[in-house]
Design a protein around this motif. Structure first.
Motif, PDB file in Angstrom:
ATOM      1  N   ASP A 144       0.829  -1.202   0.000  1.00 52.67           N
ATOM      2  CA  ASP A 144       0.000   0.000   0.000  1.00 52.67           C
ATOM      3  C   ASP A 144       0.865   1.255   0.000  1.00 52.67           C
ATOM      4  OD1 ASP A 144      -2.185  -1.623   0.083  1.00 52.67           O
ATOM      5  OD2 ASP A 144      -2.842  -1.066   2.100  1.00 52.67           O
ATOM      6  N   ALA A 145       1.931   1.234   0.789  1.00 54.88           N
ATOM      7  CA  ALA A 145       2.799   2.407   0.912  1.00 54.88           C
ATOM      8  C   ALA A 145       3.477   2.727  -0.419  1.00 54.88           C
ATOM      9  CB  ALA A 145       3.839   2.182   1.997  1.00 54.88           C
ATOM     10  N   ARG A 200      -9.624  -2.617  -4.493  1.00 53.13           N
ATOM     11  CA  ARG A 200     -10.361  -3.080  -3.316  1.00 53.13           C
ATOM     12  C   ARG A 200      -9.640  -2.808  -1.995  1.00 53.13           C
ATOM     13  NH1 ARG A 200     -12.535  -8.993  -5.515  1.00 53.13           N
ATOM     14  NH2 ARG A 200     -14.183  -8.164  -6.869  1.00 53.13           N
ATOM     15  N   ARG A 201      -8.376  -2.447  -2.065  1.00 53.82           N
ATOM     16  CA  ARG A 201      -7.657  -2.159  -0.818  1.00 53.82           C
ATOM     17  C   ARG A 201      -8.177  -0.849  -0.219  1.00 53.82           C
ATOM     18  NH1 ARG A 201      -1.214  -3.194  -1.968  1.00 53.82           N
ATOM     19  NH2 ARG A 201      -1.383  -5.200  -3.065  1.00 53.82           N
ATOM     20  N   PRO A 202      -8.556  -0.868   1.056  1.00 51.84           N
ATOM     21  CA  PRO A 202      -9.110   0.339   1.692  1.00 51.84           C
ATOM     22  C   PRO A 202      -8.206   1.560   1.583  1.00 51.84           C
ATOM     23  CG  PRO A 202      -9.461  -1.582   3.080  1.00 51.84           C
ATOM     24  CD  PRO A 202      -8.574  -2.029   1.959  1.00 51.84           C
ATOM     25  N   ALA A 203      -6.899   1.350   1.650  1.00 55.07           N
ATOM     26  CA  ALA A 203      -5.971   2.480   1.624  1.00 55.07           C
ATOM     27  C   ALA A 203      -5.799   3.078   0.233  1.00 55.07           C
ATOM     28  CB  ALA A 203      -4.607   2.031   2.154  1.00 55.07           C
ATOM     29  N   THR A 251       3.594   6.197  -5.287  1.00 60.03           N
ATOM     30  CA  THR A 251       3.578   6.347  -6.751  1.00 60.03           C
ATOM     31  C   THR A 251       2.427   7.229  -7.199  1.00 60.03           C
ATOM     32  OG1 THR A 251       4.577   4.161  -7.034  1.00 60.03           O
ATOM     33  CG2 THR A 251       3.443   5.087  -8.936  1.00 60.03           C
ATOM     34  N   LEU A 252       1.297   7.144  -6.506  1.00 58.50           N
ATOM     35  CA  LEU A 252       0.094   7.881  -6.891  1.00 58.50           C
ATOM     36  C   LEU A 252      -0.088   9.160  -6.093  1.00 58.50           C
ATOM     37  CD1 LEU A 252      -2.428   4.879  -7.081  1.00 58.50           C
ATOM     38  CD2 LEU A 252      -0.995   5.808  -8.905  1.00 58.50           C
ATOM     39  N   TYR A 255      -8.095   6.549  -4.786  1.00 54.28           N
ATOM     40  CA  TYR A 255      -7.408   7.005  -5.997  1.00 54.28           C
ATOM     41  C   TYR A 255      -8.158   6.637  -7.268  1.00 54.28           C
ATOM     42  CZ  TYR A 255      -3.239   7.801  -3.101  1.00 54.28           C
ATOM     43  OH  TYR A 255      -2.355   8.248  -2.158  1.00 54.28           O
ATOM     44  N   PHE A 256      -9.088   5.672  -7.166  1.00 55.09           N
ATOM     45  CA  PHE A 256      -9.720   5.118  -8.371  1.00 55.09           C
ATOM     46  C   PHE A 256     -11.239   5.280  -8.407  1.00 55.09           C
ATOM     47  CE2 PHE A 256      -5.892   2.618  -7.354  1.00 55.09           C
ATOM     48  CZ  PHE A 256      -5.160   2.819  -8.511  1.00 55.09           C
TER      49      PHE A 256
END
Length: 238
Positions: free
Chosen positions: A156-157, A187-190, A162-163, A194-195
């Motif tokens: 995630d980090a 689907r990752r909460p963190a 990157t984003l 971004y999407f």
């Protein structure tokens, strides 16, 4: 400036990023897969083979010199322009450039002059329709796997770094494996934030189908399985 996520592996990712910059996009490189060579030997190709078929430039880029040397004198049927260029660079002396689609290439081989066994240089992960089409027409096919495509696990980090510039406007997807990985990232909460309004541009319907759970209106499919068509699709929706 629209932010576009490029998910393909290198060296293609940097090449795509350069094209996007020239068109006024801000490319973000996040390869979701990696291409690695497999130890395919010349002995895997039958001595009675009459032709070679290639539906991915990686198949010749990652083939061993020994394997290429054993096949270079045979006519090589390449799926499209970039693959044909890679085949010539690898050492094939007679290269027939196909229409850019694997099934169309299979049809061209079937409808062309009679041929014997075709050596199919390919990846371990591939769509079986090309081989099935030739086999159904009575043309023996020997698949020789020269490379594999493996998924990359980004934390995630790392993805957030990157984003870090903000939400992603578009994502270019070149393989079903990358689409599955992209779906997992969304689907990752963190990372989901971004999407939320991202458009997804897939090279084929099979790749788009791998994005289960993404609203259909946010997924578009290129008219042809070629990067030019993929980028035109994105430009049309700009």
């Amino acid at each position: 400036m629209p932010r576009v996520l490029v998910t393909r592996p290198e060296p293609g990712a940097s090449r795509t990023a350069h094209r996007l910059e020239q068109m006024g996009f801000q490319p973000i490189l996040l390869p979701l897969t990696e291409t690695v060579a497999l130890p395919a030997k010349a002995s895997e190709a039958p001595k009675h083979a009459m032709a070679v078929a290639v539906t991915s430039a990686n198949a010749v880029r990652y083939a061993s010199r020994e394997l290429i040397a054993a096949l270079a004198a045979l006519p090589c049927h390449a799926v499209g322009k970039r693959t044909a260029e890679a085949a010539r660079k690898a050492g094939f002396t007679t290269v027939n450039e196909g229409p850019g689609d694997a099934l169309a290439l299979a049809d061209a081989i079937v409808e062309g002059p009679p041929t014997g066994t075709v050596v199919y240089l390919c990846g371990r992960v591939r769509f079986p329709a090309f081989e099935q089409r030739l086999s159904a027409a009575g043309i023996p096919v020997r698949a020789v796997e020269t490379y594999d495509t493996i998924g990359l696990d980004h934390s995630d980090a790392d993805v957030a770094a990157t984003l870090s510039g903000g939400p992603v406007d578009g994502v270019l997807l070149y393989s079903a494996k990358a689409a599955v990985a992209m779906q997992a990232l969304i689907r990752r909460p963190a990372l989901g934030g971004y999407f939320e309004k991202t458009g997804f541009f897939a090279l084929s319907g099979r790749i788009a189908a791998a994005l289960n759970g993404v609203a259909p209106e946010r997924v578009r499919v290129a008219a042809k399985p070629q990067e030019d068509a993929l980028i035109r699709l994105m430009l049309a929706g700009r």
